[in-house]
Structures are given as structure tokens and as C-alpha cells.
Design an enzyme around this catalytic site. Structure first.
Site, PDB file in Angstrom:
ATOM      1  N   ASN A  23      40.348  42.186  37.862  1.00 47.54           N
ATOM      2  CA  ASN A  23      38.932  42.496  37.629  1.00 47.54           C
ATOM      3  C   ASN A  23      38.674  43.832  38.320  1.00 47.54           C
ATOM      4  O   ASN A  23      38.482  43.880  39.539  1.00 47.54           O
ATOM      5  CB  ASN A  23      38.084  41.361  38.216  1.00 47.54           C
ATOM      6  CG  ASN A  23      36.598  41.614  38.099  1.00 47.54           C
ATOM      7  OD1 ASN A  23      36.164  42.642  37.554  1.00 47.54           O
ATOM      8  ND2 ASN A  23      35.811  40.695  38.600  1.00 47.54           N
ATOM      9  N   ARG A 107      39.324  41.083  33.182  1.00 47.92           N
ATOM     10  CA  ARG A 107      37.910  40.967  32.893  1.00 47.92           C
ATOM     11  C   ARG A 107      37.469  42.308  32.311  1.00 47.92           C
ATOM     12  O   ARG A 107      37.697  43.363  32.908  1.00 47.92           O
ATOM     13  CB  ARG A 107      37.158  40.715  34.180  1.00 47.92           C
ATOM     14  CG  ARG A 107      35.691  40.615  33.952  1.00 47.92           C
ATOM     15  CD  ARG A 107      34.987  40.457  35.249  1.00 47.92           C
ATOM     16  NE  ARG A 107      33.650  39.962  35.030  1.00 47.92           N
ATOM     17  CZ  ARG A 107      32.885  39.510  35.993  1.00 47.92           C
ATOM     18  NH1 ARG A 107      33.333  39.443  37.211  1.00 47.92           N
ATOM     19  NH2 ARG A 107      31.679  39.104  35.725  1.00 47.92           N
ATOM     20  N   HIS A 195      27.774  38.238  32.213  1.00 48.76           N
ATOM     21  CA  HIS A 195      28.171  37.091  33.048  1.00 48.76           C
ATOM     22  C   HIS A 195      28.718  35.949  32.182  1.00 48.76           C
ATOM     23  O   HIS A 195      28.697  34.780  32.578  1.00 48.76           O
ATOM     24  CB  HIS A 195      27.000  36.550  33.898  1.00 48.76           C
ATOM     25  CG  HIS A 195      26.528  37.505  34.958  1.00 48.76           C
ATOM     26  ND1 HIS A 195      25.198  37.739  35.228  1.00 48.76           N
ATOM     27  CD2 HIS A 195      27.201  38.307  35.800  1.00 48.76           C
ATOM     28  CE1 HIS A 195      25.082  38.623  36.199  1.00 48.76           C
ATOM     29  NE2 HIS A 195      26.300  39.000  36.562  1.00 48.76           N
ATOM     30  N   ARG A 255      19.706  46.627  41.340  1.00 47.34           N
ATOM     31  CA  ARG A 255      19.157  46.906  39.996  1.00 47.34           C
ATOM     32  C   ARG A 255      17.786  46.251  39.872  1.00 47.34           C
ATOM     33  O   ARG A 255      17.578  45.169  40.407  1.00 47.34           O
ATOM     34  CB  ARG A 255      20.098  46.339  38.928  1.00 47.34           C
ATOM     35  CG  ARG A 255      21.409  47.095  38.809  1.00 47.34           C
ATOM     36  CD  ARG A 255      22.386  46.370  37.904  1.00 47.34           C
ATOM     37  NE  ARG A 255      23.415  45.687  38.640  1.00 47.34           N
ATOM     38  CZ  ARG A 255      24.262  44.779  38.136  1.00 47.34           C
ATOM     39  NH1 ARG A 255      24.185  44.447  36.865  1.00 47.34           N
ATOM     40  NH2 ARG A 255      25.172  44.209  38.888  1.00 47.34           N
ATOM     41  N   GLU A 393      35.164  32.596  37.486  1.00 52.62           N
ATOM     42  CA  GLU A 393      35.439  33.475  36.340  1.00 52.62           C
ATOM     43  C   GLU A 393      36.932  33.764  36.200  1.00 52.62           C
ATOM     44  O   GLU A 393      37.451  33.871  35.093  1.00 52.62           O
ATOM     45  CB  GLU A 393      34.654  34.778  36.524  1.00 52.62           C
ATOM     46  CG  GLU A 393      33.159  34.579  36.393  1.00 52.62           C
ATOM     47  CD  GLU A 393      32.332  35.518  37.256  1.00 52.62           C
ATOM     48  OE1 GLU A 393      32.485  35.498  38.497  1.00 52.62           O
ATOM     49  OE2 GLU A 393      31.537  36.286  36.699  1.00 52.62           O
TER      50      GLU A 393
END
Ligand code: ADP
Length: 412
Positions: A23, A107, A195, A255, A393
Site C-alpha cells: 500500500n 492497494r 475506502h 481534509r 484492508e
């Protein structure tokens, strides 16, 4: 790297097979090593990361049960993803000398409208994914850099791309729509959602962990440094709070979440900011960090009585509760609410506050269960049940990679 210290420590044997999950981000490379013994199923062998790429790179790794395998600074020459991958390869060679790597799963943040499922990587796939760089400029280039670096170093090893957007494909036309002129939409402007690997993992374990809501209407709150909600109906994504990019929806660490687009025009037209300045503001200088003025880490904010820190937490909860209401409307009711990721899994306080703000939907929180961390955190009679389910994940990527490359568990 101090790989020499680890040489000969390999816990496996020459008969074992290995698969890697990577990732890659702008400043970190996270990895998992999975091992399939001479006989038996795949298991997590090690996980870790190189963080601070380009500044002060730090390599850390733990074994499958959380024991520390490595924690050391790397040379400052580790300036980009390929250099980080070289550092990781050194460590892997030292620890797993002679191991066969059967596949590498990545990923990849954006699969666009085309890639509705993980895919084995070919030159064509790389070309397609490069076209999506403008849609995810802060993530996609690093994902691609890792794929290409592995291809150069291990050209025989097959690679698989697993997308954060795929799980959301198949949503209705209205859920995906961004109502701008057709020529803009034709260029790929639509809501994609992110996600997805986290939500897919949660959906995959629901029948086992929370069987009574698995076939129902569920909102999953992935609350980490990036944060979003996903509406699941019968374990399929029907809507989520992230859209065209990973900026929409909830307030996040750095963010802002949803912002009136007129504000962005104001930044350009009235304040004269450049595109780069606006991008940096939106991805790195907003959200919890901007409200508190001190930190993007929820742990710091919850322990801080300064009014700006208090407001940051209040806004985070307010925005989350507001979006819970919106997705409950999309689902036409709610059967279950699930919390996951760094904040969702670890902060009983944030879960309590979001559940309290959503009590009108029928969530009756069990304080003790919530303080213990679940898995079920609602009272037995609660109309809507609430849960904490840790996400994984990397395991989702490993499962996809094994399936696509035909790496089934060996028969005992
Ligand atoms: P990502 O993978 O998006 O970087 P994570 O899912 O690991 O993020 O979540 C990281 C965030 O989780 C941290 O920024 C921190 O704010 C939050 N976090 C972790 N532990 C706790 C805790 N005990 N209480 C509150 N927040 C926490």
C-alpha cells in the site's frame, strides 16, 4: 538497512510460499507478508511500513502476533517509493532468503468507472490506471510507482491491483451522478466512493460477526485520518459520503469534507490562490487540523479543553451524524451501525457522541459494551444495533490476490 542482523532468522522453510501486499502512499509504504507453509492455509507472517519517505524514513515491522521485528531509521537516500521498495526488498531478502514470492497485491486508490473488481496487472492495466492520475493526484502516482518498481525487480511475479473504488460500482445512476454538463461527465466526472476495501472486508465478515443485520440496511463508519460512511443494503454498497475524490463528505484529519463549491471559486477568484495552493489547503491543511489549529489527531483533540479543539471534535461528530441521517434516508431506514478504522475502533467517546446524536434513528447505546469496545455496543432491545468491527484492508487485498492468481490454501 540492518538486514544482516535478521539473516537466518527466517521462521519458514524453503518449501514455503510467500505473497506480498503493498500500500504505497506519498510518504509511506505499508506492507504485509503472507506465508503458505508446505501444507496448510495462508497466514500473516509480518506487517510493517516505511514512513517518512523523503524526510526521515523509518522502517518498522511486526510479526503476525504483534511482536516487534524491526524498528530503525533508514538512510535519507530513501526519497521515493522505488527507493523505499529497495529498502523493503533488502529486509525481505535478509529475513526470507530463497523464498518464492507467488504474487504481489497492491492497494490502488482509483479504478475509475471501468475497474469494478480487482484485476491482474498487465501493461494495458497500467496505461488505464495512469489515465486516472488526474482524478487522484496524491495517491495514484505512488500506487503506480510501486507496481512498476516491483515489475522491474521481479518481472516474473504476477501482480494484482485492488481498488478502493470497486466495491461502490453497481450503485444506482442517481447515487453516482454529479449534475454538471454532459461533456464534463463524459470525461469521468461522477461519484466514485473510496475506502471500498475496508467496506468490502466489513461486508464479508458481517454474516459471522453480526448475522442479524447482514441482510439488512447498515451504515458503516470508517473513521480514520480519512473518514467516510457507506450505506450497505444486503452487504452491497448503495451510496457513500466520498465522491469524485476523497475530499467529500465527513470532516477528516486534514481534509474539510463537503464544502460549498463557491468557497473554492472564492479561493481562486478573490484570494488569487494557485491550483497547487488550493490542493494543499484541501488535502493537508483543513479539517480537524484547521479547526483546532493544533492537531489532526483525534487523541490529542479529545484530551484538549481548548475551545478550538473542542469545536473540532464537535464539528466532526456533527458532520458524521448529519451524514448518518442522509444515508439512513437513502436506505429508507436503518438496522445496524458499524464503527471501524483508527477512530471508530479506538474511541469510545466519539462512538458515544455519534450514537447519541443518532438516537432518534433508534440506536440505544450500551455504555459498558461501548467502553469495552464491542463488538456489539447497543443494548439488547435497541431497534438499531451498533457494532465495532476492526477493518482489515490488507487481508481483503490478500484474499483477492490469492483468488485471482489461483493461490488456494494447500490441502493438509
Ligand atoms: P489511516 O489508515 O487513514 O491513516 P487510521 O485508520 O489508522 O488512519 O486512523 C488514524 C487516526 O485514528 C489517528 O489520526 C487518530 O486520530 C485516531 N485514533 C487512533 N487511536 C485513537 C484513540 N484511542 N482515540 C481517538 N482517536 C484515535
Amino acid at each position: 538497512m540492518r538486514q544482516k542482523e535478521n539473516r537466518g532468522l527466517s521462521p519458514g522453510s524453503a518449501m514455503d510460499d510467500y505473497a506480498l501486499v503493498l500500500n504505497a502512499g506519498s510518504s509511506s509504504l505499508k506492507f504485509c507478508v503472507y506465508r503458505r507453509p508446505g501444507s496448510g492455509a495462508w497466514m500473516l507472517e509480518a506487517r510493517g511500513q516505511i514512513e517518512g519517505i523523503g524526510t526521515s524514513p523509518l522502517f518498522t515491522a511486526k510479526d503476525g502476533s504483534g511482536g516487534v521485528l524491526a524498528s530503525e531509521s533508514l538512510a535519507e537516500t530513501v526519497r521515493d517509493v522505488p527507493a523505499a521498495l529497495d529498502g523493503l526488498a533488502d529486509w525481505l531478502r535478509g529475513r526470507y532468503a530463497g523464498a518464492r514470492v507467488l504474487g504481489v497485491g497492491h492497494r490502488v486508490v482509483h479504478g475509475g468507472a471501468t475497474y469494478a473488481a480487482p484485476v491482474r496487472i498487465t501493461p494495458q492495466v497500467i496505461d488505464d490506471l495512469r489515465k486516472l492520475v488526474p482524478l487522484a493526484p496524491l495517491h495514484q502516482p505512488y500506487n503506480l510507482a510501486a507496481i512498476e518498481a516491483v515489475a522491474r525487480r521481479l518481472p516474473e511475479v504476477p501482480q494484482v491491483a485492488c481498488f478502493d473504488t470497486s466495491f461502490h460500482r453497481g450503485q444506482s445512476a442517481v447515487a453516482e451522478l454529479i449534475p454538471l454538463p454532459q461533456e464534463i461527465r463524459r470525461s469521468g466526472v461522477q461519484r466514485y466512493g473510496f475506502h471500498g476495501l475496508s467496506y468490502e472486508y466489513i461486508a464479508s465478515v458481517l454474516p459471522e460477526v453480526a448475522p442479524e443485520i447482514a441482510a439488512g440496511r447498515v451504515i458503516v463508519a470508517h473513521l480514520g485520518s480519512g473518514a467516510s460512511l457507506c450505506a450497505l443494503k444486503q452487504r452491497r454498497s448503495i451510496d457513500s459520503t466520498l465522491g469524485f475524490t476523497a475530499l467529500d463528505g465527513l470532516c477528516m484529519g486534514t481534509r474539510p469534507g463537503a464544502v460549498d463549491p463557491g468557497v473554492i471559486l472564492h479561493l481562486f477568484q478573490t484570494l488569487g490562490l494557485s491550483a497547487k495552493e488550493v490542493e494543499t489547503m484541501l488535502y493537508k491543511k483543513s479539517g480537524l487540523l484547521a479547526i483546532s489549529g493544533t492537531s489532526n489527531d483525534m487523541r490529542d483533540l479529545l484530551g484538549n479543553s481548548d475551545p478550538a479543539a473542542v469545536l473540532a471534535v464537535e464539528y466532526f461528530v456533527y458532520r458524521a451524524a448529519r451524514e448518518v441521517g442522509a444515508l439512513a434516508a437513502v436506505l429508507e431506514g436503518l438496522d445496524g451501525m458499524i464503527f471501524t478504522a483508527g477512530i471508530g475502533e479506538n474511541s469510545a467517546e466519539i462512538r458515544r457522541r455519534i450514537c447519541r446524536a443518532s438516537a432518534w434513528l433508534g440506536i440505544d447505546l450500551d455504555q459498558d459494551a461501548n467502553d469495552r469496545g464491542g463488538p456489539r455496543i447497543s443494548r439488547p432491545g435497541s431497534r438499531v444495533s451498533a457494532w465495532v468491527i476492526p477493518t482489515n484492508e490488507e487481508l481483503m487485498i490478500a484474499r483477492h490476490t490469492a483468488r485471482i492468481l489461483g493461490l488456494a490454501p494447500r490441502k493438509e
